[in-house]
Design a protein around this motif. Structure first.
Motif, PDB file in Angstrom:
ATOM      1  N   GLY A   1       0.828  -1.208   0.000  1.00 37.21           N
ATOM      2  CA  GLY A   1       0.000   0.000   0.000  1.00 37.21           C
ATOM      3  C   GLY A   1       0.857   1.251   0.000  1.00 37.21           C
ATOM      4  O   GLY A   1       2.018   1.224  -0.402  1.00 37.21           O
ATOM      5  N   SER A   2       0.269   2.340   0.472  1.00 36.56           N
ATOM      6  CA  SER A   2       0.989   3.608   0.584  1.00 36.56           C
ATOM      7  C   SER A   2       0.667   4.232   1.934  1.00 36.56           C
ATOM      8  O   SER A   2      -0.255   3.807   2.624  1.00 36.56           O
ATOM      9  CB  SER A   2       0.584   4.569  -0.540  1.00 36.56           C
ATOM     10  N   ILE A   3       1.408   5.258   2.272  1.00 39.43           N
ATOM     11  CA  ILE A   3       1.188   5.932   3.549  1.00 39.43           C
ATOM     12  C   ILE A   3      -0.239   6.478   3.629  1.00 39.43           C
ATOM     13  O   ILE A   3      -0.808   6.580   4.710  1.00 39.43           O
ATOM     14  CB  ILE A   3       2.258   7.012   3.800  1.00 39.43           C
TER      15      ILE A   3
ATOM     16  N   ALA B   1       2.914  21.654  15.887  1.00 43.28           N
ATOM     17  CA  ALA B   1       2.636  22.405  14.649  1.00 43.28           C
ATOM     18  C   ALA B   1       3.607  21.986  13.544  1.00 43.28           C
ATOM     19  O   ALA B   1       3.217  21.858  12.381  1.00 43.28           O
ATOM     20  CB  ALA B   1       2.727  23.908  14.904  1.00 43.28           C
ATOM     21  N   LYS B   2       4.858  21.747  13.893  1.00 43.12           N
ATOM     22  CA  LYS B   2       5.853  21.308  12.905  1.00 43.12           C
ATOM     23  C   LYS B   2       5.491  19.922  12.393  1.00 43.12           C
ATOM     24  O   LYS B   2       5.624  19.638  11.202  1.00 43.12           O
ATOM     25  CB  LYS B   2       7.252  21.319  13.539  1.00 43.12           C
ATOM     26  N   VAL B   3       5.006  19.041  13.264  1.00 42.85           N
ATOM     27  CA  VAL B   3       4.579  17.707  12.827  1.00 42.85           C
ATOM     28  C   VAL B   3       3.446  17.839  11.810  1.00 42.85           C
ATOM     29  O   VAL B   3       3.456  17.182  10.767  1.00 42.85           O
ATOM     30  CB  VAL B   3       4.135  16.836  14.019  1.00 42.85           C
ATOM     31  N   ASN B   4       2.475  18.705  12.085  1.00 43.30           N
ATOM     32  CA  ASN B   4       1.362  18.919  11.148  1.00 43.30           C
ATOM     33  C   ASN B   4       1.870  19.381   9.790  1.00 43.30           C
ATOM     34  O   ASN B   4       1.419  18.909   8.748  1.00 43.30           O
ATOM     35  CB  ASN B   4       0.388  19.963  11.698  1.00 43.30           C
ATOM     36  N   GLU B   5       2.816  20.322   9.794  1.00 41.81           N
ATOM     37  CA  GLU B   5       3.345  20.869   8.553  1.00 41.81           C
ATOM     38  C   GLU B   5       4.044  19.768   7.746  1.00 41.81           C
ATOM     39  O   GLU B   5       3.817  19.619   6.547  1.00 41.81           O
ATOM     40  CB  GLU B   5       4.311  22.018   8.875  1.00 41.81           C
TER      41      GLU B   5
ATOM     42  N   TYR C   1       3.208  14.394   3.292  1.00 42.63           N
ATOM     43  CA  TYR C   1       3.117  12.945   3.080  1.00 42.63           C
ATOM     44  C   TYR C   1       1.695  12.446   2.865  1.00 42.63           C
ATOM     45  O   TYR C   1       1.499  11.435   2.209  1.00 42.63           O
ATOM     46  CB  TYR C   1       3.743  12.194   4.269  1.00 42.63           C
ATOM     47  N   PHE C   2       0.716  13.123   3.453  1.00 42.71           N
ATOM     48  CA  PHE C   2      -0.666  12.658   3.399  1.00 42.71           C
ATOM     49  C   PHE C   2      -1.523  13.598   2.570  1.00 42.71           C
ATOM     50  O   PHE C   2      -1.326  14.811   2.592  1.00 42.71           O
ATOM     51  CB  PHE C   2      -1.272  12.581   4.812  1.00 42.71           C
TER      52      PHE C   2
END
Length: 127
Positions: free
Chosen positions: A69-71, A88-92, A97-98
């Motif tokens: 599959g894919s992410i 916030a950095k994780v969200n960015e 990727y998603f």
């Protein structure tokens, strides 16, 4: 009971304990936690938080591909952070990727992670 199929790839860090990179049961794949280890060296990519998050997403991407599959097939993502102010950095970075619709998600602050990494993620994907 459905057969358990073990997912393994050299494109993600080797398991460093009594676990598999992922386990597929039916059309569901359970992804083990990924920390920011570089697969070829098994060392943390960098002390830089952004580099660590990118490496974790790269590792998850590799395991998802190995599972067929894919992410974007991840339906539930758990993010563990030693410092929730980095969220916030994780969200960015996650937005790179998603694509929508985004997975269900939890972000959990923890005291410590393996190998003193700053981030770990695991999840469930549906094929």
């Amino acid at each position: 009971m459905a057969e358990k199929i073990i997912i393994a790839t050299e494109n993600a860090p080797a398991a460093i304990g009594t676990y598999s990179q992922a386990v597929k049961v039916g059309s569901t794949v359970y992804l083990s936690g990924q920390i920011p280890l570089v697969p070829s060296t098994m060392q943390i990519v960098s002390d830089d938080f952004e580099a660590q998050v990118v490496q974790v997403f790269e590792n998850l991407t590799a395991v998802c591909a190995a599972a067929g599959g894919s992410i974007n097939d991840i339906v539930k993502l758990n993010i563990f952070l030693i410092d929730l102010s980095h969220f916030a950095k994780v969200n960015e970075i996650m937005s790179r990727y998603f694509s929508q619709p985004y997975p269900a998600r939890a972000a959990i602050g923890v005291k410590q992670l393996p190998k003193d990494s700053q981030v770990e993620m695991d999840g469930v994907m549906e094929l």
